[in-house]
Design an enzyme around this catalytic site. Structure first.
Site, mmCIF file in Angstrom:
data_model
loop_
_atom_site.group_PDB
_atom_site.id
_atom_site.type_symbol
_atom_site.label_atom_id
_atom_site.label_comp_id
_atom_site.label_asym_id
_atom_site.label_seq_id
_atom_site.Cartn_x
_atom_site.Cartn_y
_atom_site.Cartn_z
ATOM 1 N N ASN A 1 45.988 44.630 32.234
ATOM 2 C CA ASN A 1 44.850 45.095 32.999
ATOM 3 C C ASN A 1 45.045 44.163 34.173
ATOM 4 O O ASN A 1 44.503 42.954 34.212
ATOM 5 C CB ASN A 1 43.749 44.637 32.131
ATOM 6 C CG ASN A 1 42.424 44.884 32.695
ATOM 7 O OD1 ASN A 1 42.393 45.243 33.794
ATOM 8 N ND2 ASN A 1 41.332 44.293 32.049
ATOM 9 N N TRP A 2 45.147 44.845 35.361
ATOM 10 C CA TRP A 2 45.504 44.137 36.680
ATOM 11 C C TRP A 2 44.037 43.627 37.241
ATOM 12 O O TRP A 2 43.925 42.868 38.019
ATOM 13 C CB TRP A 2 46.015 44.946 37.637
ATOM 14 C CG TRP A 2 47.449 45.264 36.993
ATOM 15 C CD1 TRP A 2 48.095 44.794 36.116
ATOM 16 C CD2 TRP A 2 48.596 45.747 38.186
ATOM 17 N NE1 TRP A 2 49.507 44.970 36.098
ATOM 18 C CE2 TRP A 2 49.883 45.479 37.462
ATOM 19 C CE3 TRP A 2 48.410 46.266 39.474
ATOM 20 C CZ2 TRP A 2 50.966 46.089 37.995
ATOM 21 C CZ3 TRP A 2 49.475 46.774 39.967
ATOM 22 C CH2 TRP A 2 50.815 46.726 39.143
ATOM 23 N N LYS A 3 42.956 44.196 36.579
ATOM 24 C CA LYS A 3 41.355 43.919 37.120
ATOM 25 C C LYS A 3 41.652 44.264 38.793
ATOM 26 O O LYS A 3 42.398 44.970 39.273
ATOM 27 C CB LYS A 3 41.162 42.325 36.929
ATOM 28 C CG LYS A 3 41.298 42.235 35.441
ATOM 29 C CD LYS A 3 40.714 40.878 34.898
ATOM 30 C CE LYS A 3 41.244 40.781 33.429
ATOM 31 N NZ LYS A 3 40.410 39.607 32.846
ATOM 32 N N HIS B 1 35.228 46.861 28.678
ATOM 33 C CA HIS B 1 35.745 45.844 28.990
ATOM 34 C C HIS B 1 34.591 44.760 29.324
ATOM 35 O O HIS B 1 33.396 45.056 30.018
ATOM 36 C CB HIS B 1 36.544 45.576 30.321
ATOM 37 C CG HIS B 1 37.399 44.186 30.531
ATOM 38 N ND1 HIS B 1 36.579 43.306 30.859
ATOM 39 C CD2 HIS B 1 38.700 43.897 29.925
ATOM 40 C CE1 HIS B 1 37.611 42.077 31.062
ATOM 41 N NE2 HIS B 1 38.611 42.451 30.439
ATOM 42 N N GLU C 1 34.083 42.303 31.229
ATOM 43 C CA GLU C 1 33.478 42.084 32.568
ATOM 44 C C GLU C 1 32.697 43.513 33.114
ATOM 45 O O GLU C 1 31.745 43.128 34.003
ATOM 46 C CB GLU C 1 34.649 42.014 33.628
ATOM 47 C CG GLU C 1 35.275 40.615 33.261
ATOM 48 C CD GLU C 1 36.849 40.502 33.565
ATOM 49 O OE1 GLU C 1 37.602 41.598 34.071
ATOM 50 O OE2 GLU C 1 37.674 39.589 32.950
ATOM 51 N N GLU D 1 38.908 41.665 22.377
ATOM 52 C CA GLU D 1 39.221 40.589 23.334
ATOM 53 C C GLU D 1 37.746 39.661 23.180
ATOM 54 O O GLU D 1 36.694 40.007 23.736
ATOM 55 C CB GLU D 1 39.112 41.119 24.715
ATOM 56 C CG GLU D 1 40.091 42.128 24.858
ATOM 57 C CD GLU D 1 40.658 42.141 26.477
ATOM 58 O OE1 GLU D 1 41.665 41.844 26.777
ATOM 59 O OE2 GLU D 1 39.605 42.405 27.024
ATOM 60 N N GLY E 1 40.758 34.879 30.422
ATOM 61 C CA GLY E 1 40.713 34.172 31.632
ATOM 62 C C GLY E 1 40.424 32.691 31.452
ATOM 63 O O GLY E 1 40.438 31.945 32.630
ATOM 64 N N SER F 1 43.841 35.668 27.413
ATOM 65 C CA SER F 1 44.734 34.592 27.468
ATOM 66 C C SER F 1 46.227 34.641 26.935
ATOM 67 O O SER F 1 46.705 33.676 26.350
ATOM 68 C CB SER F 1 44.117 33.201 27.189
ATOM 69 O OG SER F 1 43.038 32.984 28.127
ATOM 70 N N GLY G 1 45.694 40.285 30.425
ATOM 71 C CA GLY G 1 44.990 40.368 32.172
ATOM 72 C C GLY G 1 45.898 39.589 32.931
ATOM 73 O O GLY G 1 47.001 40.114 33.482
ATOM 74 N N GLY G 2 45.873 38.096 33.105
ATOM 75 C CA GLY G 2 46.415 37.536 34.260
ATOM 76 C C GLY G 2 48.055 37.571 34.165
ATOM 77 O O GLY G 2 48.645 37.517 35.160
#
Ligand code: PGA
Length: 252
Positions: free
Chosen positions: A9-11, A94, A96, A166, A172, A212, A233-234
């Site tokens: 998930n590149w956001k 998600h 966010e 999640e 994050g 994470s 994610g990251g």
């Protein structure tokens, strides 16, 4: 048998040029294996991603969709547009999007139904905030999210959904859940699906952990019975994504 998956998930990261460069670099290093591999870039780079990855074993997904088929919904993207451009997966719900864009369980449900009609796999995110975890009501909280997301979905389509657990406090933050916390929730989610749709169906749904995830923690998670892969994610923006895929491929 359910699929193992690693989904990036590149956001809101990577321009179109950066997308091209990054994917050209990793596609040659992603090994063939048991895990399906998916990247979810920004909408503006979906076409680029589909083109760059055409001859690879990486599939392309997106991070959002709107549930109406067409019309006066300024700024939105329909399921048909996703289908036409070659997106195969869509992240919905998600945390966010729930937090910053007011996405509700009802919207998640409508999006899931609309996606399944066009055979695009919904990746439904669920998970509790820290205060709910501290109160000890996280299992009940996530049960409501799962039940609302899957409400009214045709039983024949359920094995084409993916659930991603999640915990919001792990996203994050660099502080992943423990593998036992994640397994407890993922097995609970499978049990909820069993109660709603029966045991056979529940055994075919892939349930992922996200929050994470890096290559250094992923082996512990993937060895758990009810964790079928990761929503990353990251670390999906780095070479570490390749290492996570290698680890996911190692386990039966
Ligand atoms: P993270 O994000 O891996 O950076 O914690 C996961 C996600 O939000 O899907």
């Amino acid at each position: 048998m359910r699929n193992k998956l690693v989904i990036g998930n590149w956001k809101m990261n990577f321009t179109d040029t950066e997308t091209k460069n990054f994917l050209s670099g990793i596609k040659v290093n992603i090994p063939e294996g048991k895990s399906k591999v998916v990247v979810c870039p920004s909408f503006l780079s979906i076409k680029t991603a589909v083109e760059v990855l055409e001859d690879s074993n990486i599939e392309v997904g997106v991070q959002n969709v709107y549930f109406e088929p067409a019309g006066a919904y300024t700024g939105e993207i329909s399921v048909q547009m996703l289908e036409d451009i070659g997106a195969k997966y869509c992240i919905i719900g998600h945390s966010e999007r729930r937090k910053y864009f007011n996405e509700t369980d009802e919207m998640v449900n409508k999006k899931a139904i609309a996606l399944l009609e066009k055979n695009i796999t919904p990746v439904i995110c669920v998970g509790e905030d820290l205060d709910i975890r501290e109160q000890g009501t996280h299992l009940e909280f996530v049960e409501i999210q799962v039940r609302k997301a899957l409400s009214g979905i045709d039983i024949r389509r359920i094995d084409n959904i993916i659930i991603a657990y999640e915990p919001v406090w792990a996203i994050g933050t660099g502080k992943a859940a423990t593998e036992n916390e994640a397994e407890e929730m993922c097995s609970n989610i499978r049990y909820i699906i069993q109660k709603m749709f029966g045991k056979e169906v529940s055994e075919n749904v892939s349930i992922l952990y996200g929050g994470s995830v890096t290559s250094s923690v992923s082996e512990a998670f993937i060895s758990k019975e009810n964790i079928d892969g990761f929503l990353v994610g990251g670390a999906s923006l780095k070479q570490d994504f390749v290492e996570i895929v290698k680890i996911a491929n190692m386990v039966e």
